[in-house]
Write a protein that holds these residues in place. Structure first.
Motif, short mmCIF file in Angstrom:
data_model
loop_
_atom_site.label_atom_id
_atom_site.label_comp_id
_atom_site.label_asym_id
_atom_site.label_seq_id
_atom_site.Cartn_x
_atom_site.Cartn_y
_atom_site.Cartn_z
N TYR A 191 43.60 7.46 9.77
CA TYR A 191 44.02 6.90 8.49
C TYR A 191 43.27 5.61 8.19
CZ TYR A 191 46.68 3.66 11.35
OH TYR A 191 47.03 2.71 12.26
N SER A 192 43.29 5.26 6.92
CA SER A 192 42.69 4.00 6.47
C SER A 192 43.03 3.81 5.01
CB SER A 192 41.17 4.04 6.64
OG SER A 192 40.61 4.92 5.70
N ALA A 193 42.56 2.70 4.47
CA ALA A 193 42.59 2.50 3.02
C ALA A 193 41.49 3.39 2.43
CB ALA A 193 42.35 1.03 2.69
N MET A 194 41.41 3.41 1.12
CA MET A 194 40.36 4.18 0.45
C MET A 194 38.98 3.67 0.87
SD MET A 194 41.71 6.38 -1.92
CE MET A 194 40.49 6.56 -3.19
N LYS A 249 36.55 8.38 5.78
CA LYS A 249 37.33 9.43 6.44
C LYS A 249 36.70 10.81 6.25
CE LYS A 249 40.94 8.17 4.15
NZ LYS A 249 40.31 7.01 3.50
N GLN A 283 47.38 12.85 3.26
CA GLN A 283 48.53 12.21 2.63
C GLN A 283 49.24 13.16 1.68
OE1 GLN A 283 45.36 11.20 2.13
NE2 GLN A 283 44.96 11.00 -0.05
N ILE A 326 45.17 8.62 3.82
CA ILE A 326 45.60 7.24 3.65
C ILE A 326 47.10 7.15 3.93
CG2 ILE A 326 43.75 6.58 2.09
CD1 ILE A 326 45.57 6.97 -0.26
N ARG A 327 47.56 5.97 4.34
CA ARG A 327 48.97 5.78 4.69
C ARG A 327 49.85 5.63 3.45
NH1 ARG A 327 49.53 0.69 8.37
NH2 ARG A 327 48.42 -0.11 6.58
N SER A 335 51.88 11.41 5.17
CA SER A 335 51.40 10.33 6.05
C SER A 335 52.54 9.78 6.90
CB SER A 335 50.77 9.21 5.23
OG SER A 335 49.64 9.68 4.54
N GLU A 393 42.92 4.37 13.47
CA GLU A 393 42.73 3.63 12.22
C GLU A 393 41.24 3.41 12.00
OE1 GLU A 393 44.34 -0.34 9.95
OE2 GLU A 393 44.02 -0.47 12.11
N SER A 407 45.29 0.20 -0.93
CA SER A 407 44.45 0.78 -1.98
C SER A 407 45.04 0.38 -3.33
CB SER A 407 44.42 2.30 -1.85
OG SER A 407 43.86 2.68 -0.61
N SER A 458 39.76 -0.92 -2.34
CA SER A 458 40.39 -1.24 -1.06
C SER A 458 40.48 -2.75 -0.91
CB SER A 458 39.55 -0.67 0.09
OG SER A 458 39.51 0.74 0.00
#
Length: 193
Positions: free
Chosen positions: A8-11, A15, A90, A116-117, A128, A140, A154, A180
């Motif tokens: 997972y990560s921000a935009m 990924k 997600q 994304i979370r 998520s 992460e 995001s 992000s």
């Protein structure tokens, strides 16, 4: 025993690029992967996973009603599957996450989910949330805010770059709609303390 992974990560952290690299690595070793992506994310075309770097692959598209375990098991009957790769995880339903866990636990097929979370308003996506709760391995991926800190949020923006502070949880978009940023700058943009 196989595992259920959630990366997972921000935009805009890479990924989809990572997912495509994992697929390539398996296939280089003559192993078979099944790529899957939600039908509602059609930015690269329905049933296609693409990265901002310009690489992409066809994938099986699914809706929130699709029984993912049944799809994978049916395809496995035609050809062994060594790994299932899910983009935009997600958008999975809670039930679909449990179906994927069954593939790892019962069928011994590794399942790697990428997503994304949280949404643009700081709320966890249902898929998520379950992945964060039950995945065997959490990874992460990092990207950065304009200030240089790690981006964890995001921010949805309008055409002028102004923060959109309310709306639907799901609004498909890329760099044109999302930025992000770190939590501090997300909170400032959202008018929070």
């Amino acid at each position: 025993m196989a595992s259920l992974y959630f990366t997972y990560s921000a935009m805009n952290a890479g990924k989809s690029t990572s997912l495509l690299q994992v697929a390539h690595n398996y296939e280089e070793r003559q192993q078979h992967v099944l790529l899957m992506t939600p039908a509602l994310d059609d930015r690269a075309g329905k049933g296609r996973i693409a990265s901002r770097l310009g690489i992409g692959r066809d994938a099986v598209s699914f809706t929130h009603r699709t029984d993912l375990a049944a799809v994978v098991r049916a395809r496995y009957m035609q050809q062994a599957i060594d790994c299932v790769l899910i983009d935009e995880a997600q958008f999975l339903s809670e039930e679909q996450v449990w179906q994927l866990s069954s593939l790892a636990d019962t069928d011994n097929i590794p399942v790697m989910c990428y997503g994304i979370r949280t949404d643009a308003f700081g709320n966890a996506f249902p898929g998520s949330a379950v992945l964060l709760a039950i995945a065997d391995k959490l990874v992460e991926m990092k990207t950065i805010c304009h200030c240089g800190r790690k981006a964890t949020m995001s921010l949805r923006v309008d055409e002028q770059g102004n923060a959109i502070r309310m709306g639907q949880q799901i609004a498909i978009g890329g760099n044109d709609r999302y930025v992000s940023c770190c939590r501090k700058h997300w909170k400032e943009a959202m008018g929070l303390r």
